[in-house]
Motif scaffolding. Structure first.
Motif, PDB file in Angstrom:
ATOM      1  N   TYR A  67      24.664   4.398 -34.126  1.00  0.00           N
ATOM      2  CA  TYR A  67      23.843   5.334 -33.354  1.00  0.00           C
ATOM      3  C   TYR A  67      22.627   4.627 -32.759  1.00  0.00           C
ATOM      4  O   TYR A  67      22.312   4.782 -31.569  1.00  0.00           O
ATOM      5  N   GLN A  68      21.952   3.825 -33.586  1.00  0.00           N
ATOM      6  CA  GLN A  68      20.774   3.082 -33.096  1.00  0.00           C
ATOM      7  C   GLN A  68      21.164   2.093 -32.001  1.00  0.00           C
ATOM      8  O   GLN A  68      20.424   1.883 -31.041  1.00  0.00           O
ATOM      9  N   LYS A  69      22.344   1.503 -32.158  1.00  0.00           N
ATOM     10  CA  LYS A  69      22.848   0.569 -31.145  1.00  0.00           C
ATOM     11  C   LYS A  69      23.072   1.302 -29.822  1.00  0.00           C
ATOM     12  O   LYS A  69      22.707   0.813 -28.754  1.00  0.00           O
ATOM     13  N   ALA A  70      23.653   2.500 -29.906  1.00  0.00           N
ATOM     14  CA  ALA A  70      23.895   3.314 -28.697  1.00  0.00           C
ATOM     15  C   ALA A  70      22.575   3.680 -28.022  1.00  0.00           C
ATOM     16  O   ALA A  70      22.458   3.643 -26.791  1.00  0.00           O
ATOM     17  N   GLN A  71      21.579   4.021 -28.835  1.00  0.00           N
ATOM     18  CA  GLN A  71      20.264   4.369 -28.282  1.00  0.00           C
ATOM     19  C   GLN A  71      19.627   3.173 -27.576  1.00  0.00           C
ATOM     20  O   GLN A  71      19.059   3.310 -26.488  1.00  0.00           O
ATOM     21  N   ALA A  72      19.717   2.009 -28.193  1.00  0.00           N
ATOM     22  CA  ALA A  72      19.154   0.784 -27.594  1.00  0.00           C
ATOM     23  C   ALA A  72      19.834   0.504 -26.254  1.00  0.00           C
ATOM     24  O   ALA A  72      19.181   0.184 -25.256  1.00  0.00           O
ATOM     25  N   ARG A  73      21.162   0.661 -26.216  1.00  0.00           N
ATOM     26  CA  ARG A  73      21.899   0.431 -24.959  1.00  0.00           C
ATOM     27  C   ARG A  73      21.495   1.461 -23.896  1.00  0.00           C
ATOM     28  O   ARG A  73      21.411   1.138 -22.720  1.00  0.00           O
ATOM     29  N   PHE A  74      21.259   2.690 -24.336  1.00  0.00           N
ATOM     30  CA  PHE A  74      20.829   3.740 -23.400  1.00  0.00           C
ATOM     31  C   PHE A  74      19.530   3.338 -22.711  1.00  0.00           C
ATOM     32  O   PHE A  74      19.388   3.465 -21.486  1.00  0.00           O
ATOM     33  N   TRP A  75      18.556   2.847 -23.480  1.00  0.00           N
ATOM     34  CA  TRP A  75      17.246   2.530 -22.903  1.00  0.00           C
ATOM     35  C   TRP A  75      17.278   1.313 -21.998  1.00  0.00           C
ATOM     36  O   TRP A  75      16.595   1.280 -20.971  1.00  0.00           O
ATOM     37  N   VAL A  76      18.110   0.333 -22.319  1.00  0.00           N
ATOM     38  CA  VAL A  76      18.235  -0.815 -21.409  1.00  0.00           C
ATOM     39  C   VAL A  76      18.945  -0.371 -20.123  1.00  0.00           C
ATOM     40  O   VAL A  76      18.581  -0.790 -19.023  1.00  0.00           O
ATOM     41  N   ASP A  77      19.914   0.514 -20.255  1.00  0.00           N
ATOM     42  CA  ASP A  77      20.587   1.074 -19.083  1.00  0.00           C
ATOM     43  C   ASP A  77      19.585   1.856 -18.223  1.00  0.00           C
ATOM     44  O   ASP A  77      19.599   1.775 -16.991  1.00  0.00           O
ATOM     45  N   TYR A  78      18.686   2.588 -18.880  1.00  0.00           N
ATOM     46  CA  TYR A  78      17.633   3.337 -18.167  1.00  0.00           C
ATOM     47  C   TYR A  78      16.741   2.369 -17.381  1.00  0.00           C
ATOM     48  O   TYR A  78      16.432   2.597 -16.200  1.00  0.00           O
ATOM     49  N   ILE A  79      16.331   1.279 -18.034  1.00  0.00           N
ATOM     50  CA  ILE A  79      15.505   0.256 -17.372  1.00  0.00           C
ATOM     51  C   ILE A  79      16.242  -0.308 -16.152  1.00  0.00           C
ATOM     52  O   ILE A  79      15.680  -0.431 -15.068  1.00  0.00           O
ATOM     53  N   ASP A  80      17.527  -0.620 -16.340  1.00  0.00           N
ATOM     54  CA  ASP A  80      18.320  -1.204 -15.251  1.00  0.00           C
ATOM     55  C   ASP A  80      18.487  -0.244 -14.074  1.00  0.00           C
ATOM     56  O   ASP A  80      18.478  -0.657 -12.926  1.00  0.00           O
ATOM     57  N   LYS A  81      18.651   1.031 -14.381  1.00  0.00           N
ATOM     58  CA  LYS A  81      18.888   2.008 -13.304  1.00  0.00           C
ATOM     59  C   LYS A  81      17.607   2.433 -12.599  1.00  0.00           C
ATOM     60  O   LYS A  81      17.632   2.797 -11.431  1.00  0.00           O
ATOM     61  N   LYS A  82      16.483   2.379 -13.299  1.00  0.00           N
ATOM     62  CA  LYS A  82      15.241   2.966 -12.762  1.00  0.00           C
ATOM     63  C   LYS A  82      14.178   1.949 -12.339  1.00  0.00           C
ATOM     64  O   LYS A  82      13.537   2.106 -11.307  1.00  0.00           O
ATOM     65  N   MET A  83      13.970   0.942 -13.159  1.00  0.00           N
ATOM     66  CA  MET A  83      12.780   0.087 -13.000  1.00  0.00           C
ATOM     67  C   MET A  83      12.787  -0.760 -11.732  1.00  0.00           C
ATOM     68  O   MET A  83      11.783  -0.864 -11.044  1.00  0.00           O
ATOM     69  N   TYR A  84      13.936  -1.390 -11.436  1.00  0.00           N
ATOM     70  CA  TYR A  84      13.938  -2.397 -10.378  1.00  0.00           C
ATOM     71  C   TYR A  84      13.553  -1.801  -9.022  1.00  0.00           C
ATOM     72  O   TYR A  84      12.667  -2.308  -8.339  1.00  0.00           O
ATOM     73  N   PRO A 113      20.728  -3.375 -33.208  1.00  0.00           N
ATOM     74  CA  PRO A 113      20.816  -2.823 -34.572  1.00  0.00           C
ATOM     75  C   PRO A 113      22.272  -2.755 -35.035  1.00  0.00           C
ATOM     76  O   PRO A 113      23.187  -2.685 -34.206  1.00  0.00           O
ATOM     77  N   SER A 114      22.477  -2.775 -36.335  1.00  0.00           N
ATOM     78  CA  SER A 114      23.855  -2.700 -36.860  1.00  0.00           C
ATOM     79  C   SER A 114      24.365  -1.258 -36.887  1.00  0.00           C
ATOM     80  O   SER A 114      25.558  -1.014 -36.767  1.00  0.00           O
ATOM     81  N   ASP A 115      23.445  -0.294 -37.014  1.00  0.00           N
ATOM     82  CA  ASP A 115      23.834   1.114 -37.053  1.00  0.00           C
ATOM     83  C   ASP A 115      24.375   1.543 -35.676  1.00  0.00           C
ATOM     84  O   ASP A 115      23.693   1.354 -34.664  1.00  0.00           O
TER      85      ASP A 115
END
Length: 219
Positions: free
Chosen positions: A90-107, A86-88
């Motif tokens: 805050y929304q960009k930060a949120q998107a990065r947070f969730w991908v970071d969550y996936i990377d830290k937890k899912m594998y 996203p260009s916003d």
């Protein structure tokens, strides 16, 4: 800009799938090279001397490592179509947070579901379902994680979907029963050409997982 793009990857890698999807979303022609991870190519070792891992995106001879970083790079370099982040701010930060969550937890959690047994597997299954439910809660009733448009978090997560039948088979779980909205989201993503072309057949992935189980001695 699309002078020369090479992707060093391994076909069942859910991380490599991210980069494949991002390149296809942008309409970038690229050369795909499947690596033998037991006998890594000199090019892979040269281009990723720190981690020696796939995927490696090579653009005009220069390497970009780590899939989440590659997706951001692709979005910035080929910014003319299909924005991924996203260009916003805050929304960009949120998107990065969730991908970071996936990377830290899912594998780690998903690995326990199919490649361990006994108590370790039971703990892994609980962790894994909990992670999926957290992600499903973030998705809510939106078509995609970022709202109406397919984007960064969708790309970050969808590669795991082709592994789901294997998790269900070897972990004796039903992901759809636990997370119906997440499965509906995954099916929606699969309707995109970029995703359908980038995810290998799930039966092939399940066979690969069976081979890994033998290797890890959990058969």
């Amino acid at each position: 800009m699309a002078k020369e793009v090479i992707l060093l990857d391994f076909w069942p890698s859910m991380f490599g799938m991210r980069t494949r999807i991002a390149l296809r979303e942008k309409g970038v022609d690229f050369e795909y090279r499947d690596e033998d991870l037991r006998d890594k190519s000199p090019l892979l070792l040269q281009m990723n001397p720190v981690h020696k891992k796939i995927p490696v995106l090579i653009h005009n001879g220069k390497p970009v490592c780590e899939s989440a970083i590659q997706v951001q790079y692709i979005d910035e370099v080929w910014s003319h179509k299909n924005p991924i982040l996203p260009s916003d701010p805050y929304q960009k930060a949120q998107a990065r947070f969730w991908v970071d969550y996936i990377d830290k937890k899912m594998y780690e959690a998903q690995r326990k579901v199919y490649a361990s047994k006994g108590e370790e597997q039971e703990t892994g299954k609980k962790e894994f379902i909990e992670i999926l439910k957290t992600l499903e809660s973030e998705l809510g009733d939106k078509p995609y994680f970022g709202g109406d448009d397919f984007g960064y978090v969708d790309i970050g997560l969808i590669g795991f979907y082709t592994w789901f039948p294997g998790y269900e088979k070897f972990g004796n779980i039903s992901i759809e029963a636990e997370c119906p909205k997440l499965i509906a989201w995954a099916k929606r993503c699969m309707q995109r050409e970029s995703v359908a072309k980038s995810l290998p057949d799930s039966e092939k992935v399940t066979e690969f997982m069976a081979m890994l189980r033998k290797k890890f001695g959990v058969e």
